[in-house]
Design an enzyme around this catalytic site. Sequence first.
Site, PDB file in Angstrom:
ATOM      1  N   PHE A 229       0.868  -1.181   0.000  1.00 58.31           N
ATOM      2  CA  PHE A 229       0.000   0.000   0.000  1.00 58.31           C
ATOM      3  C   PHE A 229       0.910   1.238   0.000  1.00 58.31           C
ATOM      4  CE2 PHE A 229      -1.929  -3.464   2.408  1.00 58.31           C
ATOM      5  CZ  PHE A 229      -3.170  -3.623   1.815  1.00 58.31           C
ATOM      6  N   ASP A 251       1.207  -1.221  -4.976  1.00 56.53           N
ATOM      7  CA  ASP A 251      -0.038  -0.461  -4.823  1.00 56.53           C
ATOM      8  C   ASP A 251      -1.006  -0.894  -5.920  1.00 56.53           C
ATOM      9  OD1 ASP A 251      -0.736   2.358  -3.140  1.00 56.53           O
ATOM     10  OD2 ASP A 251      -2.006   1.965  -4.890  1.00 56.53           O
ATOM     11  N   ASN A 277      -3.111  -5.976  -6.126  1.00 56.19           N
ATOM     12  CA  ASN A 277      -3.866  -5.974  -4.886  1.00 56.19           C
ATOM     13  C   ASN A 277      -2.953  -6.607  -3.821  1.00 56.19           C
ATOM     14  OD1 ASN A 277      -5.494  -6.732  -2.715  1.00 56.19           O
ATOM     15  ND2 ASN A 277      -7.291  -6.953  -4.039  1.00 56.19           N
ATOM     16  N   ASP A 298       0.427  -0.474   5.039  1.00 54.14           N
ATOM     17  CA  ASP A 298      -0.211   0.830   5.307  1.00 54.14           C
ATOM     18  C   ASP A 298      -1.482   0.968   4.478  1.00 54.14           C
ATOM     19  OD1 ASP A 298      -0.687   3.415   6.162  1.00 54.14           O
ATOM     20  OD2 ASP A 298       0.828   4.330   4.881  1.00 54.14           O
ATOM     21  N   CYS A 338      -5.188   3.648   9.680  1.00 57.13           N
ATOM     22  CA  CYS A 338      -5.450   5.094   9.641  1.00 57.13           C
ATOM     23  C   CYS A 338      -6.929   5.381   9.870  1.00 57.13           C
ATOM     24  CB  CYS A 338      -4.964   5.706   8.337  1.00 57.13           C
ATOM     25  SG  CYS A 338      -5.768   5.012   6.896  1.00 57.13           S
TER      26      CYS A 338
HETATM   27  N1  SAH Z   1       2.026   4.153   2.497  1.00 55.81           N
HETATM   28  C1  SAH Z   1       1.653   5.403   1.862  1.00 55.81           C
HETATM   29  C2  SAH Z   1       0.196   5.769   2.030  1.00 55.81           C
HETATM   30  C3  SAH Z   1      -0.758   4.678   1.621  1.00 55.81           C
HETATM   31  S1  SAH Z   1      -2.395   5.160   1.381  1.00 55.81           S
HETATM   32  C4  SAH Z   1       2.551   6.501   2.426  1.00 55.81           C
HETATM   33  O1  SAH Z   1       3.298   6.243   3.358  1.00 55.81           O
HETATM   34  O2  SAH Z   1       2.499   7.611   1.907  1.00 55.81           O
HETATM   35  C5  SAH Z   1      -3.131   3.689   0.891  1.00 55.81           C
HETATM   36  C6  SAH Z   1      -2.768   3.217  -0.496  1.00 55.81           C
HETATM   37  O3  SAH Z   1      -3.293   1.913  -0.632  1.00 55.81           O
HETATM   38  C7  SAH Z   1      -3.347   4.007  -1.652  1.00 55.81           C
HETATM   39  O4  SAH Z   1      -2.302   4.440  -2.480  1.00 55.81           O
HETATM   40  C8  SAH Z   1      -4.253   3.027  -2.399  1.00 55.81           C
HETATM   41  O5  SAH Z   1      -4.155   3.130  -3.816  1.00 55.81           O
HETATM   42  C9  SAH Z   1      -3.682   1.698  -1.970  1.00 55.81           C
HETATM   43  N2  SAH Z   1      -4.607   0.563  -1.960  1.00 55.81           N
HETATM   44  C10 SAH Z   1      -5.903   0.505  -1.567  1.00 55.81           C
HETATM   45  N3  SAH Z   1      -6.358  -0.766  -1.590  1.00 55.81           N
HETATM   46  C11 SAH Z   1      -5.332  -1.537  -2.018  1.00 55.81           C
HETATM   47  C12 SAH Z   1      -5.166  -2.939  -2.231  1.00 55.81           C
HETATM   48  N4  SAH Z   1      -6.150  -3.800  -1.986  1.00 55.81           N
HETATM   49  N5  SAH Z   1      -3.966  -3.374  -2.657  1.00 55.81           N
HETATM   50  C13 SAH Z   1      -2.950  -2.513  -2.885  1.00 55.81           C
HETATM   51  N6  SAH Z   1      -3.051  -1.175  -2.693  1.00 55.81           N
HETATM   52  C14 SAH Z   1      -4.215  -0.704  -2.256  1.00 55.81           C
END
Ligand code: SAH
Length: 395
Positions: A229, A251, A277, A298, A338
């Site tokens: 993520f 991501d 995913n 995250d 979060c």
């Molecule tokens: N770690 C980042 C913030 C993450 S925000 C930082 O430190 O700045 C959450 C992220 O998760 C988003 O970019 C979103 O696109 C992604 N996301 C949401 N669901 C997801 C999934 N099932 N698999 C992978 N990424 C996902």
Amino acid sequence: MAEAMPKVWVTNGRQKKLILGHPWVYGNEIDRVEGEAADGGLAEVVDFRGRTVGMGVYNSRSLLRVRLLTDRSETVTDELIAERVRAACRYREIVLSRPGTDCCRLIYGEADRLPGVICDRYGGVVVLQILSLGMERFTQVIADTLTECEKPSCLLLKNDDPIREKEGMACFSRVLSGTMPDEVIVHENGIALAMDPAGGQKTGGFLDQKDNHLFVRQFCRGGRVLDCFSYAGGFALNAAAAGAAEVTAVDISEAAVALIRRNAQLNGLAVGAVCANCFDYLREQVRLKERYDVIVLDPPAFTKAKANMASACRGYKEIALSAMRLLPAGGVLATHSCSYHMPEETFVNTVISAAQDLHRHVRIITLRRQDIDHPVLAGYPESHYLKSLWLQMME
Ligand code: SAH
């Protein structure tokens, strides 16, 4: 004080949390409203005995009927608001004086006693968001004061959050001064990050993780790191900067993956970016018997409501289970929630229960929060939303 100031009587008992610092009065906490309370106008909040609790902004269309601005019976002037904006900017000088850092949250709503006002600085670009009707009429004074304090090259009013519609306000986005560059590059602890403040998520970035991004560095030297993520790659880039042997950022969003690639290139760092995913990706890594030294999780908020707590817990547990299977003894897991609705204790217990299911021993390295430009207002637990749990796998 003007004679015509409407009075909002709160039901007996509800004054306590307000006196202790909580700035919201919900519709169902109101006994009666005396006088003509206009949406977006000021109102005096009094307890069941008529004693002043404070002055706030009123909106009959919002569940948050009154947002308190002061704890006295005083007229809220432009000067009071300007002074709060100045104080907010002054406090953020602490963050902006970190080496190689030119981005931060300048105004964090209620925690800066500016309810529903969010403002972020991305290098020279300042992005302002007004999310409560009551603060809408202070837009000009807030913008002017931000200009005075921050001297931005561009001031963007990004009033496009759908939450505004619930408050009875229109959604739009407008440059108030300067020009918006096509690409904004900000710096966080010496790492350059390309951002898209006009189009990106939230006001464009994830400023709340700056200090946790930096924190990951000390575990990464020579190791294999997986950042799940990843969004713009904050954790991955810091891991690479710290001398990790191999870094992968995952991501689900194509735009995020493009941002990770751009940011790796900007910093001359090697980060593998994967569009997938993370639930599937982690499972696949387990199947392939991969091993990592550090894994960051995250995810976005799994729950925006208390009712979904159980399914949110299942989500956190599932990714923690997979991650722990990929971490040998000594490996570090940094896992985040979060969602305000997820209490810290529940989150910690959920993650620990994953280790128990796997018959693995873990120890807690630390439990962290959002960065200090998002301070938590005492009496207002809603302002603490980011939980950051760092575990080490044991033998
Ligand atoms: N770690 C980042 C913030 C993450 S925000 C930082 O430190 O700045 C959450 C992220 O998760 C988003 O970019 C979103 O696109 C992604 N996301 C949401 N669901 C997801 C999934 N099932 N698999 C992978 N990424 C996902």
